[in-house]
Design an enzyme around this catalytic site. Structure first.
Site, mmCIF file in Angstrom:
data_model
loop_
_atom_site.group_PDB
_atom_site.id
_atom_site.type_symbol
_atom_site.label_atom_id
_atom_site.label_comp_id
_atom_site.label_asym_id
_atom_site.label_seq_id
_atom_site.Cartn_x
_atom_site.Cartn_y
_atom_site.Cartn_z
ATOM 1 N N PHE A 177 -13.428 -21.584 38.573
ATOM 2 C CA PHE A 177 -13.241 -20.380 39.567
ATOM 3 C C PHE A 177 -12.659 -20.826 40.794
ATOM 4 O O PHE A 177 -11.680 -20.130 41.375
ATOM 5 C CB PHE A 177 -14.585 -19.520 39.608
ATOM 6 C CG PHE A 177 -14.100 -18.010 40.113
ATOM 7 C CD1 PHE A 177 -13.629 -16.956 39.395
ATOM 8 C CD2 PHE A 177 -14.326 -17.925 41.379
ATOM 9 C CE1 PHE A 177 -13.508 -15.507 40.012
ATOM 10 C CE2 PHE A 177 -14.148 -16.551 41.918
ATOM 11 C CZ PHE A 177 -13.581 -15.445 41.301
ATOM 12 N N HIS A 185 -19.320 -13.549 31.428
ATOM 13 C CA HIS A 185 -18.936 -14.263 32.766
ATOM 14 C C HIS A 185 -18.025 -15.320 32.267
ATOM 15 O O HIS A 185 -16.859 -15.408 33.012
ATOM 16 C CB HIS A 185 -20.426 -15.363 32.963
ATOM 17 C CG HIS A 185 -20.046 -16.057 34.160
ATOM 18 N ND1 HIS A 185 -19.911 -17.682 33.925
ATOM 19 C CD2 HIS A 185 -19.864 -16.050 35.449
ATOM 20 C CE1 HIS A 185 -19.733 -18.185 34.845
ATOM 21 N NE2 HIS A 185 -19.653 -17.128 35.995
ATOM 22 N N PHE A 240 -1.266 -25.136 33.883
ATOM 23 C CA PHE A 240 -2.504 -24.687 33.686
ATOM 24 C C PHE A 240 -3.266 -25.850 32.403
ATOM 25 O O PHE A 240 -2.679 -25.764 31.182
ATOM 26 C CB PHE A 240 -2.415 -23.149 32.822
ATOM 27 C CG PHE A 240 -3.705 -22.679 32.480
ATOM 28 C CD1 PHE A 240 -4.524 -22.042 33.368
ATOM 29 C CD2 PHE A 240 -4.135 -22.741 31.313
ATOM 30 C CE1 PHE A 240 -5.571 -21.376 33.002
ATOM 31 C CE2 PHE A 240 -5.373 -22.215 30.681
ATOM 32 C CZ PHE A 240 -6.109 -21.600 31.796
ATOM 33 N N ARG A 266 -10.544 -31.000 22.165
ATOM 34 C CA ARG A 266 -9.351 -30.850 22.899
ATOM 35 C C ARG A 266 -9.215 -31.861 24.098
ATOM 36 O O ARG A 266 -8.515 -31.919 25.089
ATOM 37 C CB ARG A 266 -9.171 -29.439 23.321
ATOM 38 C CG ARG A 266 -8.836 -28.541 22.344
ATOM 39 C CD ARG A 266 -9.134 -27.109 22.492
ATOM 40 N NE ARG A 266 -8.554 -26.444 21.375
ATOM 41 C CZ ARG A 266 -9.297 -26.302 20.312
ATOM 42 N NH1 ARG A 266 -10.284 -27.001 20.093
ATOM 43 N NH2 ARG A 266 -8.799 -25.510 19.234
#
EC number: 2.5.1.78
Length: 154
Positions: free
Chosen positions: A57, A88, A113, A127
């Site tokens: 965030f 959330h 990103f 990943r």
């Protein structure tokens, strides 16, 4: 027809990286993949700055601050958000994605990103350098290409 595209030669590029400490057992692997790719493509170690933030965030604010300095040719964002039992996850993923995109659009600096949004820890691990490659490395390659493409359009 003229074809405009970037290349993946990182010589003379300055790259900023914003990394989330939350889930650092994953994000540290993403960072290693990104740094390795940048170095392999010619970016000098002294031309890579890494800023750590508490969580995904918080990534957009620091990405925007880095981009606003105009010191960086591109900024890479790295984080990992893993779905839990509450909503959330959705809020963090959506706001991080929106904020990262807005950082790029408002500054004109490519902000890449590289935040994993996965349902499970296993998917995140895959990943971050195992079965599904290293998304940090992919983000670094995209940063180099976009930095060069942006330069060619100035």
């Amino acid at each position: 027809m003229n074809k405009i595209e970037g290349h993946v030669i990182g010589t003379d590029l300055k790259i900023g990286i914003v990394v989330s400490r939350f889930n650092d057992f994953i994000t540290s692997k993403l960072l290693s993949g990104a740094e390795d790719t940048l170095l392999r493509h010619g970016v000098k170690a002294d031309d890579i700055d890494v800023a750590w933030v508490p969580g995904a965030f918080e990534i957009p604010l620091i990405a925007k601050k880095m981009a606003e300095t105009k010191k960086y040719d591109a900024v890479i964002t790295l984080g990992t958000v893993i779905r839990g039992a509450t909503s959330h996850y959705d809020y963090v993923c959506n706001e991080a994605a929106k904020g990262i995109a807005a950082s790029s659009m408002s500054t004109g600096v490519p902000v890449i990103f590289g935040v994993l949004t996965t349902d499970t820890i296993e998917q995140a691990v895959e990943r971050a350098g195992t079965k599904a490659g290293n998304k940090g490395a992919e983000a670094a390659a995209a940063a180099i290409e976009m930095a060069n493409l942006t330069r060619s359009l100035q």
